[in-house]
Design a protein around this motif. Structure first.
Motif, PDB file in Angstrom:
ATOM      1  N   ILE A   6       1.461  -0.749  -0.224  1.00 26.33           N
ATOM      2  CA  ILE A   6      -0.187  -0.217   0.294  1.00 26.33           C
ATOM      3  C   ILE A   6       1.104   1.513  -0.181  1.00 26.33           C
ATOM      4  N   ASN A   7       0.688   2.377  -0.627  1.00 27.70           N
ATOM      5  CA  ASN A   7       1.744   3.378  -0.898  1.00 27.70           C
ATOM      6  C   ASN A   7       1.554   3.922  -1.337  1.00 27.70           C
ATOM      7  N   ASP A   8       1.381   5.199  -0.216  1.00 26.76           N
ATOM      8  CA  ASP A   8       0.689   6.732  -0.284  1.00 26.76           C
ATOM      9  C   ASP A   8      -0.772   6.651  -0.890  1.00 26.76           C
ATOM     10  N   LEU A   9      -1.213   6.129  -0.162  1.00 25.80           N
ATOM     11  CA  LEU A   9      -3.302   5.586  -0.707  1.00 25.80           C
ATOM     12  C   LEU A   9      -4.207   6.528   0.073  1.00 25.80           C
ATOM     13  N   HIS A  10      -4.579   7.443  -0.916  1.00 23.97           N
ATOM     14  CA  HIS A  10      -5.851   8.587  -0.173  1.00 23.97           C
ATOM     15  C   HIS A  10      -7.028   8.032  -1.016  1.00 23.97           C
ATOM     16  N   ILE A  11      -7.363   7.931   0.463  1.00 24.36           N
ATOM     17  CA  ILE A  11      -9.669   8.088   0.538  1.00 24.36           C
ATOM     18  C   ILE A  11      -9.694   8.687   0.446  1.00 24.36           C
ATOM     19  N   ASN A  12     -10.925   8.970  -0.095  1.00 22.14           N
ATOM     20  CA  ASN A  12     -11.849  10.120  -0.015  1.00 22.14           C
ATOM     21  C   ASN A  12     -13.274   9.374   0.541  1.00 22.14           C
ATOM     22  N   ILE A  13     -14.083   9.643   1.676  1.00 22.84           N
ATOM     23  CA  ILE A  13     -15.773   9.439   1.701  1.00 22.84           C
ATOM     24  C   ILE A  13     -16.330  11.480   1.289  1.00 22.84           C
ATOM     25  N   ALA A  14     -17.004  10.921   0.793  1.00 19.44           N
ATOM     26  CA  ALA A  14     -18.789  12.101  -0.334  1.00 19.44           C
ATOM     27  C   ALA A  14     -17.189  13.303  -0.293  1.00 19.44           C
ATOM     28  N   GLU A  15     -15.980  13.108  -0.677  1.00 24.10           N
ATOM     29  CA  GLU A  15     -15.086  14.053  -1.203  1.00 24.10           C
ATOM     30  C   GLU A  15     -14.704  14.799   0.120  1.00 24.10           C
ATOM     31  N   LYS A  16     -14.748  14.084   1.302  1.00 26.49           N
ATOM     32  CA  LYS A  16     -13.923  14.054   2.292  1.00 26.49           C
ATOM     33  C   LYS A  16     -12.742  13.561   2.482  1.00 26.49           C
ATOM     34  N   PRO A  17     -11.491  14.083   2.629  1.00 25.69           N
ATOM     35  CA  PRO A  17     -10.605  13.153   3.086  1.00 25.69           C
ATOM     36  C   PRO A  17     -10.154  12.429   4.227  1.00 25.69           C
ATOM     37  N   ILE A  18     -10.479  10.958   4.515  1.00 32.36           N
ATOM     38  CA  ILE A  18     -10.512   9.980   6.064  1.00 32.36           C
ATOM     39  C   ILE A  18      -9.104   9.084   6.342  1.00 32.36           C
ATOM     40  N   VAL A  19      -8.484   8.555   4.414  1.00 38.11           N
ATOM     41  CA  VAL A  19      -6.829   8.634   4.856  1.00 38.11           C
ATOM     42  C   VAL A  19      -6.099   9.373   3.982  1.00 38.11           C
ATOM     43  N   LYS A  20      -5.003   9.628   4.449  1.00 35.96           N
ATOM     44  CA  LYS A  20      -4.673  10.986   3.615  1.00 35.96           C
ATOM     45  C   LYS A  20      -2.836   9.904   3.904  1.00 35.96           C
ATOM     46  N   ILE A  57      -9.853   6.437  -4.494  1.00 35.87           N
ATOM     47  CA  ILE A  57      -8.943   6.645  -4.032  1.00 35.87           C
ATOM     48  C   ILE A  57      -8.278   7.457  -5.048  1.00 35.87           C
ATOM     49  N   THR A  58      -8.159   8.932  -3.774  1.00 36.23           N
ATOM     50  CA  THR A  58      -7.831   9.760  -4.772  1.00 36.23           C
ATOM     51  C   THR A  58      -6.587   9.645  -5.416  1.00 36.23           C
ATOM     52  N   SER A  59      -5.918   8.915  -4.801  1.00 39.63           N
ATOM     53  CA  SER A  59      -3.845   8.906  -5.385  1.00 39.63           C
ATOM     54  C   SER A  59      -3.641   7.695  -4.263  1.00 39.63           C
ATOM     55  N   GLY A  60      -2.764   7.476  -4.704  1.00 40.98           N
ATOM     56  CA  GLY A  60      -1.650   6.281  -4.255  1.00 40.98           C
ATOM     57  C   GLY A  60      -1.916   4.813  -4.798  1.00 40.98           C
ATOM     58  N   SER A  61      -1.295   3.597  -4.467  1.00 41.24           N
ATOM     59  CA  SER A  61      -1.478   2.506  -5.295  1.00 41.24           C
ATOM     60  C   SER A  61      -1.736   1.379  -3.676  1.00 41.24           C
ATOM     61  N   VAL A  62      -2.060   0.173  -3.998  1.00 40.69           N
ATOM     62  CA  VAL A  62      -2.101  -1.155  -3.755  1.00 40.69           C
ATOM     63  C   VAL A  62      -1.109  -2.293  -4.850  1.00 40.69           C
ATOM     64  N   LEU A  63      -0.391  -2.420  -4.193  1.00 39.87           N
ATOM     65  CA  LEU A  63      -0.276  -3.710  -5.137  1.00 39.87           C
ATOM     66  C   LEU A  63      -0.242  -5.101  -4.168  1.00 39.87           C
ATOM     67  N   LEU A  64      -0.427  -5.966  -5.703  1.00 43.19           N
ATOM     68  CA  LEU A  64      -0.321  -8.181  -4.898  1.00 43.19           C
ATOM     69  C   LEU A  64       0.772  -8.122  -5.709  1.00 43.19           C
ATOM     70  N   ASP A  65       1.483  -8.645  -4.691  1.00 44.92           N
ATOM     71  CA  ASP A  65       2.330  -9.277  -6.098  1.00 44.92           C
ATOM     72  C   ASP A  65       2.451  -8.840  -7.470  1.00 44.92           C
ATOM     73  N   GLY A  66       3.079  -6.974  -7.348  1.00 44.31           N
ATOM     74  CA  GLY A  66       3.223  -6.313  -8.758  1.00 44.31           C
ATOM     75  C   GLY A  66       1.950  -6.123  -8.710  1.00 44.31           C
TER      76      GLY A  66
END
Ligand code: ADP
Ligand code: MG
Length: 256
Positions: A6-20, A57-66
């Protein structure tokens, strides 16, 4: 890399940043625990990894075995080797656990290939024996009228049958009694090994008395603010979360 990254993941709910900006790597064979106060985004992280449509997910990445799982549908993520366990699983009246697991196993096969019923039941029963689950259990409808402990037993059996490479388990908040916690712990400990990476999300240190994690991370305000080994969980239990917040505030202030 053989890992859930999990790399620099940003998550919004209803446009509100929750995971930063959350970064975390879970390698196969490792058990990582994420702890943190309520409302810090732990469940949001788990749901977004699962592909829940409300979590953007507004930015960042999630890789599973690449492989980038964020581009995959939820069922593709599961086929790629991801398993997600939630605290409140849904009920499927009229569908027995045996048939549900059979359909789930069937869905994993390539198109046109039929599951072998004899082999399937043999495998199911051997997994149940290993997890000490009564065979009568599989005749019951999925989660219908289940106790907390039975739901957990059903979930662990699903995990054993699907043999995921990575399991994300959101066991946070209250609602899990001690028996249910022990079932989760026994199940995870039985399935633990070099072929499985586990990300265990929990609000309480108590679960970690039974599942001893390799790494403990503290999440606060949408980020991981401190990482350590299992002793960090004990420290949190004894001292609460405020000192971690203060320490984090001090380091970010110093960095500015
Ligand atoms: P945790 O699991 O750490 O307790 P959550 O991920 O459940 O935290 O929640 C993080 C924040 O996101 C909270 O402020 C919560 O109110 C908000 N939130 C979570 N889910 C939703 C939702 N479906 N709609 C709106 N806000 C939500
Ligand atoms: Mg939660």
């Amino acid at each position: 890399m053989n890992a859930l990254e999990i790399n620099d993941l940003h998550i919004n709910i209803a446009e509100k940043p929750i995971v930063k900006g959350l970064t975390l790597t879970v390698r196969k064979g490792e058990v990582h625990a994420i702890m943190g106060p309520n409302g810090t985004g732990k469940s949001t992280l788990a749901k977004a990894i699962a592909g829940h449509p409300d979590y953007e997910i507004t930015s960042g990445s999630v890789l599973l075995d690449g492989r980038n799982i964020l581009e995959m549908e939820p069922d593709e993520r599961a086929r790629a080797g991801l398993f997600l366990a939630f605290q409140y699983p849904c009920e499927i009246p009229g569908v027995s656990i045996a048939n549900f697991l059979r359909a789930a196993s069937q869905a994993r096969l390539p198109e046109g290939e039929e599951i072998d019923a004899t082999a399937y039941y043999k495998r199911l029963y051997s997994k149940m024996d290993a997890l000490k689950i009564d065979r009568k259990f599989t005749a019951r409808s999925v989660n219908e009228g289940f106790s907390g402990g039975e739901k957990k037993r059903c979930e662990i059996l699903q995990m054993a049958m699907l043999e995921p490479s990575y399991a994300v388990m959101d066991e946070t908040d209250s609602g899990l009694d001690i028996d249910a916690l022990k079932i989760v712990a026994e199940g995870v400990n039985a399935l633990r090994g070099p072929k499985l990476g586990v990300l265990l999300i929990t609000h309480y240190q108590r679960l970690l008395d039974y599942i001893v994690p390799d790494f403990v991370h503290v999440m606060w305000d949408g980020r991981i603010v401190k990482s350590g080994d299992k002793s960090l969980a004990l420290e949190l239990e004894a001292k609460g979360y405020d000192w971690v917040k203060a320490e984090f505030a001090a380091t970010t202030a110093a960095a500015k």
